[in-house]
Design a protein around this motif. Structure first.
Motif, PDB file in Angstrom:
ATOM      1  N   VAL A 138       8.039  30.706  41.239  1.00  0.00           N
ATOM      2  CA  VAL A 138       7.389  31.767  40.479  1.00  0.00           C
ATOM      3  C   VAL A 138       5.931  31.366  40.277  1.00  0.00           C
ATOM      4  O   VAL A 138       5.628  30.392  39.587  1.00  0.00           O
ATOM      5  N   VAL A 139       5.002  32.130  40.869  1.00  0.00           N
ATOM      6  CA  VAL A 139       3.607  31.707  40.933  1.00  0.00           C
ATOM      7  C   VAL A 139       2.749  32.919  41.294  1.00  0.00           C
ATOM      8  O   VAL A 139       3.273  33.969  41.670  1.00  0.00           O
ATOM      9  N   THR A 140       1.446  32.776  41.152  1.00  0.00           N
ATOM     10  CA  THR A 140       0.536  33.743  41.765  1.00  0.00           C
ATOM     11  C   THR A 140       0.049  33.133  43.068  1.00  0.00           C
ATOM     12  O   THR A 140      -0.689  32.146  43.041  1.00  0.00           O
ATOM     13  N   PRO A 141       0.481  33.652  44.227  1.00  0.00           N
ATOM     14  CA  PRO A 141       0.067  33.073  45.506  1.00  0.00           C
ATOM     15  C   PRO A 141      -1.446  33.204  45.711  1.00  0.00           C
ATOM     16  O   PRO A 141      -2.069  34.099  45.112  1.00  0.00           O
ATOM     17  N   PRO A 142      -2.010  32.315  46.545  1.00  0.00           N
ATOM     18  CA  PRO A 142      -1.356  31.245  47.299  1.00  0.00           C
ATOM     19  C   PRO A 142      -1.089  30.025  46.414  1.00  0.00           C
ATOM     20  O   PRO A 142      -1.801  29.776  45.447  1.00  0.00           O
ATOM     21  N   SER A 143      -0.067  29.269  46.791  1.00  0.00           N
ATOM     22  CA  SER A 143       0.352  28.107  46.009  1.00  0.00           C
ATOM     23  C   SER A 143       0.319  26.856  46.880  1.00  0.00           C
ATOM     24  O   SER A 143       0.809  26.866  48.010  1.00  0.00           O
ATOM     25  N   ALA A 144      -0.203  25.781  46.309  1.00  0.00           N
ATOM     26  CA  ALA A 144      -0.268  24.516  47.040  1.00  0.00           C
ATOM     27  C   ALA A 144       1.098  23.884  47.206  1.00  0.00           C
ATOM     28  O   ALA A 144       1.279  22.992  48.048  1.00  0.00           O
ATOM     29  N   ILE A 145       2.064  24.326  46.425  1.00  0.00           N
ATOM     30  CA  ILE A 145       3.367  23.653  46.434  1.00  0.00           C
ATOM     31  C   ILE A 145       4.398  24.365  47.303  1.00  0.00           C
ATOM     32  O   ILE A 145       5.458  23.814  47.594  1.00  0.00           O
ATOM     33  N   THR A 146       4.099  25.574  47.773  1.00  0.00           N
ATOM     34  CA  THR A 146       5.074  26.339  48.559  1.00  0.00           C
ATOM     35  C   THR A 146       5.539  25.571  49.784  1.00  0.00           C
ATOM     36  O   THR A 146       6.749  25.433  50.035  1.00  0.00           O
ATOM     37  N   ALA A 147       4.597  25.068  50.571  1.00  0.00           N
ATOM     38  CA  ALA A 147       4.949  24.348  51.798  1.00  0.00           C
ATOM     39  C   ALA A 147       5.724  23.073  51.492  1.00  0.00           C
ATOM     40  O   ALA A 147       6.620  22.678  52.255  1.00  0.00           O
ATOM     41  N   LEU A 148       5.395  22.423  50.378  1.00  0.00           N
ATOM     42  CA  LEU A 148       6.095  21.194  50.005  1.00  0.00           C
ATOM     43  C   LEU A 148       7.546  21.489  49.634  1.00  0.00           C
ATOM     44  O   LEU A 148       8.462  20.742  49.996  1.00  0.00           O
TER      45      LEU A 148
END
Length: 328
Positions: A138-148
């Motif tokens: 749950v975030v406002t994209p883009p997110s640095a943690i999505t790929a992780l």
């Protein structure tokens, strides 16, 4: 309910350098002013207790109010939700661009911020007997943690949802996730209560929620108050106390499994403010403490962790099932 401490240490400059913060902070304030230019609504009541909010002071012209019951802090005036969503999207894109300090410390932030969060989540999943669950970011994209999250192998499926759009979604989800991740989401959305209700609807019964947040009862926020340069909108639209954060999650229907404040930067943040402004109003004891030797300062930071007095909070909740009580 358990609490976790950490032996990890790293300098402030490796994750959120004070000097690098200033241009980013000013851009955030500028864009927030633009978002509010078309009109705002006043927040009169505490999101935690419902008590009437009390005046506290201002940050660069933005008024903050305080909950008299929990000590949580709230930006006083907000534009319509659609405008706030636009603002968060703009700031998130700016944060992930090459124009901010985040790009300069991307590697060390991954090492000191993101990797420990992933390790924390994976450890909790093992403790709860969950093997490769589906997760909702749950975030406002883009997110640095999505790929992780997608690449760590701990989850069968990773679904990223916009935190502002989630609140207004009308249709019930086809499938519910087994876990949800909210990294500082409650700090920046305009309606944390509605967000938690929406997240709860999208998590299976017994599913887990992982929350991180800045808390007003932590040492550096408590000492510096609104003089803390890391407190500004929209990133810190809400700054719950630890008690307020716990109550918010309980009211939303989550049983708390972990409540920790494993922060490592409280002391250095106050020291850095004092170096930049030697006339900063601090008590004699606070100045004596901040001038102590390294061993004393490390022991004090450990004390803050052990007693849940650091400003970085980490909470795990479990979606309550029928008849389940929240353990004290």
């Amino acid at each position: 309910m358990w609490s976790i401490e950490t032996g990890q240490t790293f300098p402030l400059s490796s994750v959120k350098p004070f000097e690098g913060l200033m241009p980013y902070r000013q851009r955030c304030l500028l864009e927030t002013r633009k978002a509010c230019h078309g009109g705002t609504s006043r927040r009169e009541r505490s999101l935690v207790s419902g008590a009437r909010l009390q005046p506290l002071g201002s940050v660069e012209g933005f008024e903050y109010l305080c909950c008299p019951d929990s000590g949580s802090l709230f930006l006083a005036d907000l534009p319509p939700s659609a405008e706030w969503a636009r603002l968060l999207s703009l700031v998130s894109r700016y944060r992930q661009s090459s124009e901010t300090f985040h790009a300069e410390v991307a590697q060390t932030r991954a090492e000191h911020v993101y990797s420990p969060k992933l390790e924390w989540i994976q450890s909790a999943l093992r403790m709860q007997g969950l093997e490769r669950p589906s997760v909702l970011e749950v975030v406002t994209p883009p997110s640095a943690i999505t790929a992780l999250l997608a690449g760590c192998g701990a989850f069968s499926e990773v679904t990223t949802v916009n935190e502002m759009e989630l609140v207004v979604a009308q249709a019930a989800p086809r499938e519910r996730a087994e876990a949800a991740v909210l990294f500082e989401s409650l700090d920046r959305v305009d309606d944390p209560v509605a967000l938690l209700a929406a997240v709860r609807e999208r998590v299976v019964a017994g599913g887990l929620i992982f929350v991180t947040a800045l808390v007003s009862t932590g040492f550096d926020v408590a000492v510096l108050g609104l003089r803390n340069m890391y407190l500004y909108p929209p990133d810190r639209t809400n700054c719950f106390s630890l008690q307020g954060l716990e109550e918010l999650l309980r009211h939303a229907g989550f049983t708390l499994l972990e409540v920790s404040t494993p922060g490592v930067l409280d002391v250095e943040i106050v020291q850095t403010h004092l170096r930049h402004d030697p006339s900063l109003s601090l008590s004699g004891f606070e100045r004596q403490l901040l001038g102590a030797d390294r061993q004393t300062l490390e022991a004090f930071q450990a004390f803050l962790q052990q007693n849940r007095m650091s400003s970085f909070a980490r909470i795990i909740g479990r979606k309550q099932m029928g008849g389940e009580d929240d353990p004290a």
